[in-house]
Design a protein around this motif. Structure first.
Motif, mmCIF file in Angstrom:
data_model
loop_
_atom_site.group_PDB
_atom_site.id
_atom_site.type_symbol
_atom_site.label_atom_id
_atom_site.label_comp_id
_atom_site.label_asym_id
_atom_site.label_seq_id
_atom_site.Cartn_x
_atom_site.Cartn_y
_atom_site.Cartn_z
ATOM 1 N N PHE A 1 37.836 18.711 14.147
ATOM 2 C CA PHE A 1 36.926 19.680 14.776
ATOM 3 C C PHE A 1 35.499 19.447 14.305
ATOM 4 O O PHE A 1 35.263 18.848 13.253
ATOM 5 C CB PHE A 1 37.364 21.119 14.454
ATOM 6 N N GLU A 2 34.588 19.955 15.088
ATOM 7 C CA GLU A 2 33.156 19.870 14.781
ATOM 8 C C GLU A 2 32.718 21.156 14.080
ATOM 9 O O GLU A 2 33.195 22.241 14.445
ATOM 10 C CB GLU A 2 32.420 19.700 16.109
ATOM 11 N N ALA A 3 31.864 21.026 13.099
ATOM 12 C CA ALA A 3 31.364 22.231 12.409
ATOM 13 C C ALA A 3 30.044 21.867 11.733
ATOM 14 O O ALA A 3 29.749 20.689 11.503
ATOM 15 C CB ALA A 3 32.377 22.718 11.385
ATOM 16 N N PRO A 4 29.240 22.866 11.394
ATOM 17 C CA PRO A 4 27.969 22.598 10.705
ATOM 18 C C PRO A 4 28.214 21.904 9.353
ATOM 19 O O PRO A 4 29.317 21.962 8.802
ATOM 20 C CB PRO A 4 27.369 23.995 10.509
ATOM 21 N N LYS A 5 27.153 21.266 8.852
ATOM 22 C CA LYS A 5 27.280 20.462 7.622
ATOM 23 C C LYS A 5 27.761 21.281 6.419
ATOM 24 O O LYS A 5 28.349 20.754 5.489
ATOM 25 C CB LYS A 5 25.927 19.821 7.294
ATOM 26 N N ASP A 6 27.509 22.596 6.446
ATOM 27 C CA ASP A 6 27.902 23.369 5.249
ATOM 28 C C ASP A 6 29.304 23.961 5.388
ATOM 29 O O ASP A 6 29.655 24.920 4.711
ATOM 30 C CB ASP A 6 26.874 24.468 4.976
ATOM 31 N N PHE A 7 30.121 23.373 6.256
ATOM 32 C CA PHE A 7 31.517 23.833 6.341
ATOM 33 C C PHE A 7 32.245 23.420 5.068
ATOM 34 O O PHE A 7 32.101 22.288 4.597
ATOM 35 C CB PHE A 7 32.213 23.213 7.558
ATOM 36 N N ASN A 8 32.996 24.369 4.485
ATOM 37 C CA ASN A 8 33.747 24.061 3.244
ATOM 38 C C ASN A 8 35.241 24.250 3.442
ATOM 39 O O ASN A 8 35.664 25.203 4.100
ATOM 40 C CB ASN A 8 33.302 25.004 2.116
ATOM 41 N N PHE A 9 36.023 23.354 2.827
ATOM 42 C CA PHE A 9 37.477 23.527 2.802
ATOM 43 C C PHE A 9 37.850 24.283 1.534
ATOM 44 O O PHE A 9 37.251 24.068 0.480
ATOM 45 C CB PHE A 9 38.173 22.160 2.804
ATOM 46 N N TYR A 10 38.861 25.155 1.645
ATOM 47 C CA TYR A 10 39.327 25.912 0.482
ATOM 48 C C TYR A 10 40.730 25.464 0.102
ATOM 49 O O TYR A 10 41.588 26.284 -0.193
ATOM 50 C CB TYR A 10 39.309 27.421 0.792
ATOM 51 N N VAL A 11 41.003 24.188 0.203
ATOM 52 C CA VAL A 11 42.328 23.659 -0.127
ATOM 53 C C VAL A 11 42.167 22.414 -1.000
ATOM 54 O O VAL A 11 41.054 21.916 -1.172
ATOM 55 C CB VAL A 11 43.108 23.266 1.162
ATOM 56 N N LYS A 12 43.332 21.963 -1.553
ATOM 57 C CA LYS A 12 43.317 20.716 -2.346
ATOM 58 C C LYS A 12 44.412 19.787 -1.801
ATOM 59 O O LYS A 12 45.439 20.279 -1.296
ATOM 60 C CB LYS A 12 43.658 21.059 -3.819
ATOM 61 N N PRO A 13 44.241 18.458 -1.906
ATOM 62 C CA PRO A 13 45.295 17.554 -1.425
ATOM 63 C C PRO A 13 46.604 17.809 -2.164
ATOM 64 O O PRO A 13 46.603 18.047 -3.364
ATOM 65 C CB PRO A 13 44.765 16.152 -1.766
ATOM 66 N N GLY A 14 47.696 17.835 -1.439
ATOM 67 C CA GLY A 14 49.015 18.037 -2.048
ATOM 68 C C GLY A 14 49.394 19.495 -2.172
ATOM 69 O O GLY A 14 50.522 19.847 -2.487
ATOM 70 N N GLN A 15 48.432 20.387 -1.880
ATOM 71 C CA GLN A 15 48.705 21.842 -2.021
ATOM 72 C C GLN A 15 49.659 22.320 -0.938
ATOM 73 O O GLN A 15 49.571 21.906 0.217
ATOM 74 C CB GLN A 15 47.362 22.571 -1.889
ATOM 75 N N LYS A 16 50.612 23.199 -1.319
ATOM 76 C CA LYS A 16 51.449 23.848 -0.298
ATOM 77 C C LYS A 16 50.596 24.926 0.360
ATOM 78 O O LYS A 16 49.805 25.595 -0.312
ATOM 79 C CB LYS A 16 52.657 24.525 -0.981
ATOM 80 N N ILE A 17 50.723 25.071 1.660
ATOM 81 C CA ILE A 17 49.955 26.103 2.353
ATOM 82 C C ILE A 17 50.866 26.794 3.356
ATOM 83 O O ILE A 17 51.880 26.218 3.772
ATOM 84 C CB ILE A 17 48.708 25.496 3.055
ATOM 85 N N ARG A 18 50.527 28.042 3.702
ATOM 86 C CA ARG A 18 51.357 28.779 4.655
ATOM 87 C C ARG A 18 50.499 29.182 5.840
ATOM 88 O O ARG A 18 49.281 29.376 5.705
ATOM 89 C CB ARG A 18 51.961 30.009 3.974
ATOM 90 N N PHE A 19 51.170 29.326 6.963
ATOM 91 C CA PHE A 19 50.454 29.741 8.190
ATOM 92 C C PHE A 19 49.674 31.027 7.871
ATOM 93 O O PHE A 19 50.200 31.951 7.250
ATOM 94 C CB PHE A 19 51.472 29.968 9.311
ATOM 95 N N GLY A 20 48.415 31.063 8.344
ATOM 96 C CA GLY A 20 47.610 32.286 8.189
ATOM 97 C C GLY A 20 46.671 32.230 6.999
ATOM 98 O O GLY A 20 45.689 32.971 6.953
ATOM 99 N N GLU A 21 46.939 31.318 6.039
ATOM 100 C CA GLU A 21 46.050 31.242 4.854
ATOM 101 C C GLU A 21 44.776 30.490 5.212
ATOM 102 O O GLU A 21 44.757 29.666 6.121
ATOM 103 C CB GLU A 21 46.798 30.542 3.713
ATOM 104 N N ALA A 22 43.724 30.744 4.451
ATOM 105 C CA ALA A 22 42.403 30.142 4.755
ATOM 106 C C ALA A 22 42.450 28.635 4.577
ATOM 107 O O ALA A 22 43.014 28.137 3.600
ATOM 108 C CB ALA A 22 41.352 30.732 3.832
ATOM 109 N N LEU A 23 41.907 27.913 5.545
ATOM 110 C CA LEU A 23 41.756 26.453 5.415
ATOM 111 C C LEU A 23 40.309 26.147 5.040
ATOM 112 O O LEU A 23 40.027 25.312 4.202
ATOM 113 C CB LEU A 23 42.040 25.750 6.750
ATOM 114 N N GLY A 24 39.402 26.826 5.723
ATOM 115 C CA GLY A 24 37.989 26.540 5.435
ATOM 116 C C GLY A 24 37.093 27.491 6.195
ATOM 117 O O GLY A 24 37.560 28.278 7.019
ATOM 118 N N SER A 25 35.802 27.426 5.848
ATOM 119 C CA SER A 25 34.855 28.346 6.457
ATOM 120 C C SER A 25 33.429 27.871 6.184
ATOM 121 O O SER A 25 33.233 26.924 5.400
ATOM 122 C CB SER A 25 35.054 29.737 5.847
#
Lengths: 332, 32
Positions: free
Chosen positions: B7-31
């Motif tokens: 996806f396209e997003a402004p340069k200051d888009f941040n991810f709130y995850v780490k490689p290898g992390q387990k994640i569940r539907f609905g949790e924050a990916l980035g903002s």
């Protein structure tokens, strides 16, 4: 050998031959792993060992689509009620499924493993994060994420694949928000990426989520967006577990996949569901025309479908709310 | 199976995850 009577020679049976070669290859792989471990311990960064072309071709020659369809057909057979609990309990135990989150916890409710694989969750089991613009569309493990640079997407650390091979050529007609492609782009790859991004001040980002066999296998909308186009790439059904993802470059460009593209508040947005061994069928709830894992397909082909009704300018596609049900992976 | 978001997003888009992390539907990916 020449003098011994024939009957005393141990007859070389194919089974012995297979055991010897298999054992030799396994031993060689163990030795390699041991050597890599030693190098890692001494602080040497080891580049990921990527499969050679013949290994990829050998793997692709395995009839995984046929096996996947057979597996799907087997798991669609209705189980007698008394057999449901033992079989599904074995699957739950093997893959660590958390049944407390399932909308229906009674295993007798599921007529077969396919139905169980499509189970829904209790609504309260997955609260939707309201404070962030992009949420995870599914359960799973984050394999990689970050910026897309030079039209290459990171598959796992150190291994990339081509964005253009993955998405295919531009499908959308000139969209009103798009600025004309910059003529300065040095190469076609650059211009491919530039043509996706609608504003100079923006970048292209990606995130890869791997769903393990025991995970909840429905997926949802990761943000508020409009889906204007679907592209279905029939393809292989190689495993996409992290080990294989680290081994086969461009794995996601080989496998069957469904690419949904559209727009969100910042411009281009896409979600791609990539099939895998035994999970070759992908459903998109609002896309009745989509048929995946069909017996026949021509290599390198893809099927397009546009949801943007060009007549009604307002309807540029199917509006999806963050967290809304979008589709599911199915066995078979 | 795998899901890939591009996806396209402004340069200051941040991810709130780490490689290898387990994640569940609905949790924050980035903002932003």
């Amino acid at each position: 050998l020449h003098t011994a009577p024939l009957r005393s020679l141990p007859r070389l049976r194919p089974f012995h031959f297979l055991v010897a070669t298999g054992g030799g290859y396994a031993g060689y792989r163990q030795y390699e792993k041991h050597k890599e471990k030693q190098l890692e311990n001494s602080g040497v960064e080891i580049p990921p060992k990527i499969a050679s072309d013949w290994e990829v071709s050998l793997y692709k020659s395995v009839p995984t689509r046929l096996l996947s369809r057979a597996w799907g057909r087997l798991n669609s057979v209705e189980l007698p009620t008394w057999l449901r609990k033992p079989i599904l309990s074995l699957y739950i135990w093997t893959f660590g499924v958390n049944m407390k989150e399932a909308a229906v916890e009674d295993l007798h409710h599921y007529r077969n493993l396919s139905e169980f694989f499509r189970r829904k969750l209790k609504p309260q089991a997955r609260p939707i994060c309201g404070s962030h613009s992009v949420i995870s569309p599914s359960d799973g493990k984050i394999l990689s994420f970050g910026q897309v640079k030079n039209c290459e997407v990171e598959q796992v650390k150190g291994i990339t694949y081509s964005l253009e091979s993955f998405l295919g050529p531009h499908a959308c007609k000139e969209n009103p928000k798009k600025k004309p492609a910059s003529s300065s782009s040095s190469s076609s790859r650059d211009s491919f990426q530039k043509q996706l991004v609608t504003k100079d001040s923006n970048e292209l980002y990606h995130c890869v989520i791997y769903l393990a066999p025991g995970d909840y296998h429905c997926f949802h909308s990761p943000t508020d967006w409009k889906v204007s186009h679907r592209r279905h790439f029939p393809g292989s059904l190689m495993s996409v577990n992290p080990g294989v993802t680290r081994w086969i470059k461009e794995l996601f460009c080989h496998n069957e996949r469904v690419v949904l593209t559209g727009f969100w508040k910042h411009g281009f947005f896409s979600l791609t569901a990539v099939g895998a061994q035994n999970v070759g069928s992908i459903r998109i709830y609002f896309d009745r025309d989509l048929h995946t894992n069909s017996p026949r397909y021509s290599k390198g082909s893809y099927n397009d479908f546009s949801f943007a009704d060009t007549d009604a300018a307002s309807r540029e596609g199917v509006a999806m709310r963050k967290g809304e049900h979008l589709g599911e992976f199915n066995l078979g | 199976s795998t899901i890939v978001l591009i996806f396209e997003a402004p340069k200051d888009f941040n991810f709130y995850v780490k490689p290898g992390q387990k994640i569940r539907f609905g949790e924050a990916l980035g903002s932003l």
